[in-house]
Design a protein around this motif. Sequence first.
Motif, PDB file in Angstrom:
ATOM      1  N   LEU A   7       0.838  -1.201   0.000  1.00 33.69           N
ATOM      2  CA  LEU A   7       0.000   0.000   0.000  1.00 33.69           C
ATOM      3  C   LEU A   7       0.870   1.247   0.000  1.00 33.69           C
ATOM      4  N   ASP A   8       0.540   2.181  -0.870  1.00 32.21           N
ATOM      5  CA  ASP A   8       1.284   3.441  -0.945  1.00 32.21           C
ATOM      6  C   ASP A   8       0.825   4.369   0.187  1.00 32.21           C
ATOM      7  N   PRO A   9       1.668   5.352   0.544  1.00 36.43           N
ATOM      8  CA  PRO A   9       1.275   6.292   1.609  1.00 36.43           C
ATOM      9  C   PRO A   9      -0.098   6.946   1.404  1.00 36.43           C
ATOM     10  N   PRO A  10      -0.480   7.357   0.182  1.00 39.24           N
ATOM     11  CA  PRO A  10      -1.826   7.951   0.034  1.00 39.24           C
ATOM     12  C   PRO A  10      -2.948   6.960   0.379  1.00 39.24           C
ATOM     13  N   ASP A  11      -2.754   5.673   0.001  1.00 34.70           N
ATOM     14  CA  ASP A  11      -3.766   4.661   0.336  1.00 34.70           C
ATOM     15  C   ASP A  11      -3.838   4.447   1.846  1.00 34.70           C
ATOM     16  N   CYS A  12      -2.667   4.407   2.497  1.00 34.73           N
ATOM     17  CA  CYS A  12      -2.624   4.248   3.960  1.00 34.73           C
ATOM     18  C   CYS A  12      -3.296   5.433   4.644  1.00 34.73           C
ATOM     19  N   ARG A  13      -3.056   6.606   4.101  1.00 38.61           N
ATOM     20  CA  ARG A  13      -3.659   7.817   4.666  1.00 38.61           C
ATOM     21  C   ARG A  13      -5.182   7.751   4.576  1.00 38.61           C
ATOM     22  N   LEU A  14      -5.678   7.264   3.420  1.00 38.91           N
ATOM     23  CA  LEU A  14      -7.120   7.153   3.225  1.00 38.91           C
ATOM     24  C   LEU A  14      -7.714   6.120   4.192  1.00 38.91           C
ATOM     25  N   LEU A  15      -6.999   4.994   4.397  1.00 39.37           N
ATOM     26  CA  LEU A  15      -7.437   3.986   5.367  1.00 39.37           C
ATOM     27  C   LEU A  15      -7.482   4.580   6.775  1.00 39.37           C
ATOM     28  N   PHE A  16      -6.462   5.388   7.104  1.00 35.59           N
ATOM     29  CA  PHE A  16      -6.411   6.039   8.417  1.00 35.59           C
ATOM     30  C   PHE A  16      -7.594   6.985   8.598  1.00 35.59           C
ATOM     31  N   LEU A  17      -7.868   7.797   7.584  1.00 40.02           N
ATOM     32  CA  LEU A  17      -8.965   8.758   7.669  1.00 40.02           C
ATOM     33  C   LEU A  17     -10.304   8.054   7.871  1.00 40.02           C
ATOM     34  N   LYS A  18     -10.447   6.869   7.280  1.00 39.53           N
ATOM     35  CA  LYS A  18     -11.702   6.113   7.404  1.00 39.53           C
ATOM     36  C   LYS A  18     -11.702   5.202   8.632  1.00 39.53           C
ATOM     37  N   SER A  19     -10.553   5.146   9.339  1.00 43.34           N
ATOM     38  CA  SER A  19     -10.387   4.212  10.454  1.00 43.34           C
ATOM     39  C   SER A  19     -10.714   2.789   9.993  1.00 43.34           C
ATOM     40  N   ALA A  20     -10.274   2.492   8.772  1.00 43.23           N
ATOM     41  CA  ALA A  20     -10.539   1.185   8.169  1.00 43.23           C
ATOM     42  C   ALA A  20      -9.342   0.259   8.383  1.00 43.23           C
ATOM     43  N   SER A  21      -9.521  -1.026   8.109  1.00 49.20           N
ATOM     44  CA  SER A  21      -8.438  -1.985   8.349  1.00 49.20           C
ATOM     45  C   SER A  21      -8.312  -2.969   7.195  1.00 49.20           C
ATOM     46  N   VAL A  22      -7.138  -3.592   7.108  1.00 51.83           N
ATOM     47  CA  VAL A  22      -6.858  -4.607   6.091  1.00 51.83           C
ATOM     48  C   VAL A  22      -6.394  -5.863   6.802  1.00 51.83           C
ATOM     49  N   SER A  23      -6.876  -7.028   6.375  1.00 51.87           N
ATOM     50  CA  SER A  23      -6.323  -8.270   6.915  1.00 51.87           C
ATOM     51  C   SER A  23      -6.101  -9.254   5.775  1.00 51.87           C
ATOM     52  N   PHE A  24      -5.143 -10.151   5.990  1.00 56.13           N
ATOM     53  CA  PHE A  24      -4.736 -11.087   4.951  1.00 56.13           C
ATOM     54  C   PHE A  24      -5.371 -12.455   5.209  1.00 56.13           C
ATOM     55  N   LEU A  25      -5.933 -13.018   4.147  1.00 59.09           N
ATOM     56  CA  LEU A  25      -6.603 -14.303   4.248  1.00 59.09           C
ATOM     57  C   LEU A  25      -5.638 -15.433   3.906  1.00 59.09           C
ATOM     58  N   ASN A  26      -5.225 -16.170   4.931  1.00 53.17           N
ATOM     59  CA  ASN A  26      -4.375 -17.351   4.727  1.00 53.17           C
ATOM     60  C   ASN A  26      -5.054 -18.534   5.423  1.00 53.17           C
ATOM     61  N   PRO A  27      -5.861 -19.308   4.679  1.00 54.90           N
ATOM     62  CA  PRO A  27      -6.622 -20.389   5.318  1.00 54.90           C
ATOM     63  C   PRO A  27      -5.747 -21.508   5.877  1.00 54.90           C
ATOM     64  N   GLU A  28      -4.488 -21.578   5.425  1.00 58.05           N
ATOM     65  CA  GLU A  28      -3.597 -22.643   5.909  1.00 58.05           C
ATOM     66  C   GLU A  28      -3.245 -22.469   7.382  1.00 58.05           C
ATOM     67  N   VAL A  29      -3.496 -21.278   7.899  1.00 54.19           N
ATOM     68  CA  VAL A  29      -3.094 -20.995   9.272  1.00 54.19           C
ATOM     69  C   VAL A  29      -3.834 -21.909  10.267  1.00 54.19           C
ATOM     70  N   TRP A  30      -5.027 -22.365   9.904  1.00 57.83           N
ATOM     71  CA  TRP A  30      -5.803 -23.202  10.823  1.00 57.83           C
ATOM     72  C   TRP A  30      -5.127 -24.542  11.088  1.00 57.83           C
ATOM     73  N   THR A  31      -4.580 -25.164  10.017  1.00 60.65           N
ATOM     74  CA  THR A  31      -3.941 -26.472  10.227  1.00 60.65           C
ATOM     75  C   THR A  31      -2.445 -26.333  10.507  1.00 60.65           C
ATOM     76  N   ALA A  32      -1.880 -25.156  10.223  1.00 58.58           N
ATOM     77  CA  ALA A  32      -0.444 -24.953  10.477  1.00 58.58           C
ATOM     78  C   ALA A  32      -0.169 -24.678  11.950  1.00 58.58           C
ATOM     79  N   SER A  33      -1.195 -24.240  12.678  1.00 60.48           N
ATOM     80  CA  SER A  33      -1.036 -23.958  14.103  1.00 60.48           C
ATOM     81  C   SER A  33      -2.187 -24.586  14.868  1.00 60.48           C
ATOM     82  N   SER A  34      -1.889 -25.128  16.039  1.00 58.26           N
ATOM     83  CA  SER A  34      -2.958 -25.742  16.847  1.00 58.26           C
ATOM     84  C   SER A  34      -3.502 -24.769  17.884  1.00 58.26           C
TER      85      SER A  34
END
Length: 327
Positions: free
Chosen positions: A246-273
């Motif tokens: 994400l570029d600084p302008p995109d991060c700034r826009l996320l900050f202004l909206k108090s929005a968030s980003v998360s990464f979808l990695n479904p393998e995490v369920w079986t990779a960790s108990s």
Amino acid sequence: MLPDVLGSHQVRVQVKACGLSPLDFKLLSDVGMQTDLIPVGREVAGIVLQVGAKVSFFQPEDEVVGILPLDSSYSGLCDVIDVDEHYLVQKPEKLSPVCVAGVLRDGLCAYTALHTHARMAAGHTLLVLDGASPFGLMCIQLACYHGGKVLTTSHSSQQHTFLEQLRPSVARVIPVYNNSSDLLSAVLEETGGLGVDIVVDSGVHLQEEDEKESEEEVKLLPHKHDIVSVLGVGGHWVTSHQDLQLDPPDCRLLFLKSASVSFLNPEVWTASSAQQGRYLHILKDIVEKTSTGVLRPQPEEAVPLYEATVAMETVQRHPRKKVVVQL
């Protein structure tokens, strides 16, 4: 070769159907796994033949489904496999092995995106990109079931017709092929200028010169700035794009909206108990919702075992394609 004696918490399963999903070699390398010989086919449905001494959840003749862990030494394409009981859940009798093996991974991804990450609730407005993909379809059906208002995008006229005929119906299907509509203006028009609470993508077009994927596929992916722009205040973006920058302008826009980003990695369920109980609860819920018709994957014809090699090559080249092998 299967060992003569089962591990105390292991279950011996005769596999009836196995879903094929693309291998993520980079992820395997990141977690320190050898990538020269990797078992393929991890979403399995079958019948319990034998149980270990301390197994408490299952007994012989039970019908079960589950996703084999990343470090499993068995392929789901084997006739009989040994798997830890904590990776399996019961399968209702009326649900076909082929259907449940085909829904398991995409159902898990959709559940993780909408519930675990985005904390979806009734009344939320969602934008599900590429809604006709197996994953997109699961997101739409799950969101509609929980009382969400769903907007989605279509990548072809056939997909557009399919998505418009879905029941329960989506609020709007936005065509993004042939430069047919502007995503941002369509979403803002539909939400009264407020934007959406949740965006779930199926990939992002990072830069104009990024042509690693085929020309046509890249054109259909939304630009990251458009996704940030359609988010409402406090909105949540769940991305499958593991190299997102994400570029600084995109991060700034996320900050202004108090929005968030998360990464979808479904393998995490079986990779960790760490959250095993929650994971099993999710699997049970997916199987139950498929059994009652809440989740309805597009019917795909199962392929026989002798076609598995060709099918796996197809899935590896076209990650959005779903293939189930019937044993």
